[in-house]
Scaffold this motif. Structure first.
Motif, short mmCIF file in Angstrom:
data_model
loop_
_atom_site.label_atom_id
_atom_site.label_comp_id
_atom_site.label_asym_id
_atom_site.label_seq_id
_atom_site.Cartn_x
_atom_site.Cartn_y
_atom_site.Cartn_z
N GLU A 289 61.68 -21.46 -18.27
CA GLU A 289 61.22 -20.76 -17.06
C GLU A 289 60.01 -19.90 -17.34
O GLU A 289 59.04 -19.90 -16.56
CB GLU A 289 62.35 -19.90 -16.51
N THR A 290 60.10 -19.23 -18.43
CA THR A 290 58.96 -18.36 -18.76
C THR A 290 57.72 -19.17 -19.06
O THR A 290 56.61 -18.78 -18.73
CB THR A 290 59.29 -17.47 -19.98
N LEU A 291 57.96 -20.33 -19.65
CA LEU A 291 56.80 -21.19 -19.95
C LEU A 291 56.16 -21.69 -18.65
O LEU A 291 54.93 -21.78 -18.56
CB LEU A 291 57.24 -22.37 -20.82
N GLN A 292 57.00 -22.00 -17.69
CA GLN A 292 56.45 -22.47 -16.42
C GLN A 292 55.70 -21.34 -15.70
O GLN A 292 54.62 -21.58 -15.14
CB GLN A 292 57.59 -22.95 -15.52
N ASP A 293 56.23 -20.17 -15.79
CA ASP A 293 55.52 -19.01 -15.17
C ASP A 293 54.18 -18.77 -15.86
O ASP A 293 53.18 -18.48 -15.19
CB ASP A 293 56.38 -17.77 -15.29
N LEU A 294 54.19 -18.94 -17.15
CA LEU A 294 52.92 -18.73 -17.88
C LEU A 294 51.91 -19.80 -17.48
O LEU A 294 50.72 -19.52 -17.34
CB LEU A 294 53.19 -18.78 -19.38
N LEU B 22 48.35 -26.16 -20.30
CA LEU B 22 49.36 -26.90 -21.05
C LEU B 22 49.18 -26.72 -22.56
O LEU B 22 50.17 -26.63 -23.31
CB LEU B 22 49.29 -28.40 -20.69
N ARG B 23 47.98 -26.64 -22.97
CA ARG B 23 47.72 -26.44 -24.40
C ARG B 23 48.29 -25.12 -24.86
O ARG B 23 48.90 -25.03 -25.94
CB ARG B 23 46.20 -26.47 -24.69
N ILE C 212 47.78 -16.24 -28.72
CA ILE C 212 47.88 -17.70 -28.77
C ILE C 212 46.94 -18.33 -27.75
O ILE C 212 46.31 -19.35 -28.01
CB ILE C 212 49.34 -18.12 -28.51
N MET C 213 46.90 -17.72 -26.61
CA MET C 213 46.01 -18.24 -25.57
C MET C 213 44.56 -18.22 -26.05
O MET C 213 43.82 -19.20 -25.87
CB MET C 213 46.14 -17.40 -24.30
N ALA C 214 44.12 -17.11 -26.64
CA ALA C 214 42.74 -17.00 -27.12
C ALA C 214 42.44 -18.08 -28.14
O ALA C 214 41.36 -18.70 -28.14
CB ALA C 214 42.51 -15.62 -27.73
N ALA C 215 43.39 -18.33 -29.00
CA ALA C 215 43.18 -19.34 -30.03
C ALA C 215 43.03 -20.73 -29.42
O ALA C 215 42.17 -21.52 -29.84
CB ALA C 215 44.37 -19.33 -31.01
N GLU C 216 43.85 -21.01 -28.42
CA GLU C 216 43.78 -22.33 -27.80
C GLU C 216 42.52 -22.50 -26.97
O GLU C 216 41.92 -23.57 -26.96
CB GLU C 216 45.02 -22.55 -26.93
N VAL C 217 42.12 -21.46 -26.29
CA VAL C 217 40.90 -21.53 -25.49
C VAL C 217 39.70 -21.75 -26.40
O VAL C 217 38.80 -22.54 -26.11
CB VAL C 217 40.71 -20.26 -24.65
N GLU C 218 39.74 -21.07 -27.51
CA GLU C 218 38.61 -21.22 -28.45
C GLU C 218 38.52 -22.66 -28.94
O GLU C 218 37.44 -23.21 -29.11
CB GLU C 218 38.79 -20.27 -29.63
N LYS C 219 39.69 -23.24 -29.14
CA LYS C 219 39.68 -24.63 -29.60
C LYS C 219 39.03 -25.54 -28.58
O LYS C 219 38.30 -26.48 -28.93
CB LYS C 219 41.12 -25.09 -29.85
N VAL C 220 39.29 -25.23 -27.32
CA VAL C 220 38.69 -26.05 -26.26
C VAL C 220 37.19 -25.86 -26.19
O VAL C 220 36.42 -26.81 -26.05
CB VAL C 220 39.33 -25.71 -24.90
N LEU C 221 36.79 -24.63 -26.32
CA LEU C 221 35.36 -24.31 -26.15
C LEU C 221 34.53 -24.64 -27.39
O LEU C 221 33.33 -24.87 -27.28
CB LEU C 221 35.21 -22.82 -25.82
N THR C 222 35.16 -24.64 -28.50
CA THR C 222 34.41 -24.89 -29.73
C THR C 222 33.64 -26.20 -29.66
O THR C 222 32.52 -26.30 -30.17
CB THR C 222 35.37 -24.92 -30.93
N HIS C 223 34.17 -27.15 -28.99
CA HIS C 223 33.53 -28.47 -28.93
C HIS C 223 32.32 -28.48 -28.01
O HIS C 223 31.48 -29.38 -28.11
CB HIS C 223 34.55 -29.52 -28.45
N VAL C 224 32.29 -27.51 -27.13
CA VAL C 224 31.16 -27.50 -26.19
C VAL C 224 30.15 -26.39 -26.51
O VAL C 224 29.05 -26.39 -25.93
CB VAL C 224 31.66 -27.33 -24.75
N ALA C 225 30.57 -25.51 -27.32
CA ALA C 225 29.66 -24.41 -27.68
C ALA C 225 28.65 -24.94 -28.69
O ALA C 225 28.87 -24.89 -29.91
CB ALA C 225 30.44 -23.23 -28.24
#
Ligand SMILES: Nc1nc2c(ncn2[C@@H]2O[C@H](COP(=O)(O)OP(=O)(O)OP(=O)(O)O)[C@@H](O)[C@H]2O)c(=O)[nH]1
Length: 601
Positions: A331-336, A351-352, A374-387
């Protein structure tokens, strides 16, 4: 008389005199003729001698008297008989000497001029003519001035005698002493300049113009004005003499009010260097102007962070609300996941983050801080490819950059910022005003061209944008420009006609170079939100967008869209706009953006 006669008789008739010693006896009449005949030649001369130089014999006898008398008094007695030579000064004092014949009375008054002793007899006569010119000035000055003024005096003298014809003669003898009384105070102020001028070089004369000269000269304003115009020093020098002091006193009093600046004039000779002060005033004014500007300016990251603050706060606040005293479960995961999607991060990124969190914390107590990390780490992973940094292939001459985007997303502004970077880097840049639909856009680009010293190719309002792009390309080739940046009119991605025009531009450029445009940048307004995803989709298909510039990240509450765009389109994000100034275009950094959006310090 009786005694006198006695002598005479005794001289001519010794015997008789002796016999007639008795005075009571009546005297026989005197026969003058007989006496004269009897007188020796020597006696006859004596009287003449006495008349002329009575003093001499006496002077010779009394050497002490001579030096005193020499200066002025002596000549006086002699001059009376011969007025011509002594019309000068001496006569005056002597007339006072009551007794012409007898020198005795004279010495007394002459003892006063004792100061004269400095100059023995010979100099006295010479000074006499000079003294008239400088009657009153202090004794010290007279000697100094005398030499110089001598030649020019004729000009100056005339004016003086007129004014003080009377005082001059009389005062001359005494003036030396008297002046100390009256002139002293007055001369004091004036003398300062005077000494400089006479002794000073001719060149110096022009500097102390009217102020200095007028007072010293006979005080006649007319004369003053004449010499001031750089008149030869010789002419100026004479008027400067202090002789005037006596008369100048009143003159100065008159002029003083006007040239009270006289005191300043003295330093003016230095005023020549004063020119320096003029240049010194301008520089000082310019200084304080610009100091305040840069100081308060924040770093680009701080501006971006502040801009994303709203996004971050909302996101972190919601995250905190989900994980307060709650274990990580389904439930908490779905809320997040819902929180992240509302933050425009996109489904993929959401989802990541939830998957990463569940993998390490499922069933455990989790703090919001851990979730944000954790969120910051995952976002960075996404952006690293486009930065990615913008790379320009300069084998293309020019390297053509086409800038596209929806209205108001910051195309023209971004072009200006980019041109500044390129020109600062030593590249030659040409700009093309392809937004022919908006006059302001053309003018705006011209301004950027001036600021970056880049030539701007423009056409009339409403002209064919494709034709302009073609011409600009050719011009850039001819000019050998390193980079050609083409602006385009903003348009909504759903405007088929306008999108067709954009497609035409790309096609025309390809005629000159199949690989052109080499870079197609799309400006994306970070405040747009989800619509940005669609904009990139359309422009990418029509214009072949191969790079993004995320603008207005300094003031958005929806920065998450950048992550969504990056995740979906995987297009390079070369820069981010963090302000409207020329240097507000920063290379995109995945980690910094990720931390900022996640609220991680
Ligand atoms: N705060 C902020 N404002 C920006 C930024 N980039 C552009 N702007 C402003 O956004 C407004 C529109 O910018 P433009 O460069 O004219 O946008 P455009 O895409 O050329 O507009 P059109 O010519 O109508 O298509 C201007 O007021 C810019 O100053 C940015 O990064 N931050």
């Amino acid at each position: 008389m009786a005694g006198f006669f006695k002598k005479i008789f005794s001289f001519g008739k010794k015997e008789v005199v002796e016999e007639r010693i008795d005075e009571t006896a009546p005297l026989p009449p005197i026969k003058w003729e007989a006496l004269d005949a009897l007188k020796p030649a020597a006696e006859q001369v004596v009287p003449e001698f006495l008349k002329r130089d009575e003093p001499r014999p006496e002077a010779e006898t009394t050497p002490t008297v001579e030096p005193e008398v020499i200066p002025a008094p002596e000549p006086a007695p002699v001059e009376e008989p011969v007025p011509a030579p002594e019309p000068t000064i001496p006569p005056a004092p002597e007339p006072t000497v009551p007794s012409e014949p007898e020198p005795l009375p004279e010495p007394a008054p002459k003892e006063e001029p004792a100061p004269a002793p400095e100059t023995p007899e010979p100099p006295a006569p010479e000074e006499v003519p000079l003294t008239p010119a400088t009657p009153e000035p202090t004794p010290e000055r007279q000697p100094q001035e005398v030499p110089a003024p001598a030649p020019a005096e004729p000009e100056i003298v005339p004016s003086r005698p007129e004014k003080r014809p009377e005082p001059a003669p009389v005062e001359v003898p005494t003036p030396a002493e008297v002046p100390a009384e009256t002139p002293a105070p007055i001369e004091v102020p004036t003398p300062a300049p005077s000494p400089l001028q006479p002794s000073s070089e001719a060149g110096a004369a022009p500097h102390p113009p009217a102020g200095t000269f007028s007072p010293y000269s006979d005080g006649e304003k007319e004369e003053v004005s004449a010499p001031t115009p750089e008149a030869p020093a010789a002419e100026i020098a004479p008027p400067i003499r202090q002789p005037a002091p006596i008369e100048s006193q009143p003159v100065i009093a008159e002029i003083a009010p006007e040239p009270q600046p006289l005191p300043p004039p003295a330093p003016e000779p230095k005023a020549a260097p004063g020119k320096v002060t003029v240049t010194k005033k301008v520089e000082q004014k310019a200084e304080p102007q610009k100091a305040p500007e840069p100081a308060p300016r924040r770093s680009w990251f701080q501006r971006m962070k502040d801009g994303l603050a709203r996004s971050s706060k909302e996101l972190t606040g919601n995250i905190a609300g989900v994980f307060t005293k709650r274990k990580l479960d389904e439930e908490t995961l779905q809320d997040l996941e819902d929180v992240l999607i509302r933050a425009d991060l996109g489904m993929e990124t959401a989802l990541r983050v939830t998957d990463a969190l569940a993998a390490s914390r499922y069933g455990k107590d989790v703090s919001d801080t851990e979730v944000r990390a954790i969120m910051a780490a995952e976002v960075e992973k996404v952006l690293t490819h486009v930065a990615m940094p913008l790379e320009l292939d300069l084998s293309h001459k020019p390297h053509v950059i086409l800038v596209v985007g929806v209205n108001g997303t910051g195309k023209t502004t971004t072009i200006g910022k980019l041109a500044a970077k390129l020109t600062d880097g030593g590249l030659s840049v040409m700009l093309a005003a392809g937004d022919t639909f908006r006059a302001a856009a053309i003018e705006q680009l011209k301004i950027w061209g001036e600021r970056t010293k880049s030539p701007v190719i423009a056409s009339k309002l409403g002209a064919d944008a494709a034709g302009l792009a073609y011409d600009a390309f050719e011009r850039a080739k001819e000019a050998g420009s390193d980079v050609l940046i083409i602006d385009t009119a903003g348009r909504l991605q759903n405007k088929t006609e306008l999108m067709a025009e954009l497609e035409k531009i790309v096609r025309v450029l390809g005629k000159l170079d199949p690989e052109a445009p080499h870079t197609v940048l799309q400006t994306v307004d970070a405040t747009t939100g989800q619509n940005a995803l669609n904009q990139v989709e359309i422009f990418r298909n029509i214009a072949g967008v191969n790079g993004l510039v995320m603008t207005k990240l300094d003031g958005t509450a929806r920065g998450g869209i950048l992550v969504a765009i990056a995740a979906k389109h995987k297009l390079p994000v070369y820069f981010i706009g963090v302000g409207e100034q020329v240097d507000d275009l920063e290379p995109f950094s995945a980690s910094e953006f990720a931390r900022a959006i996640a609220g991680v310090a």
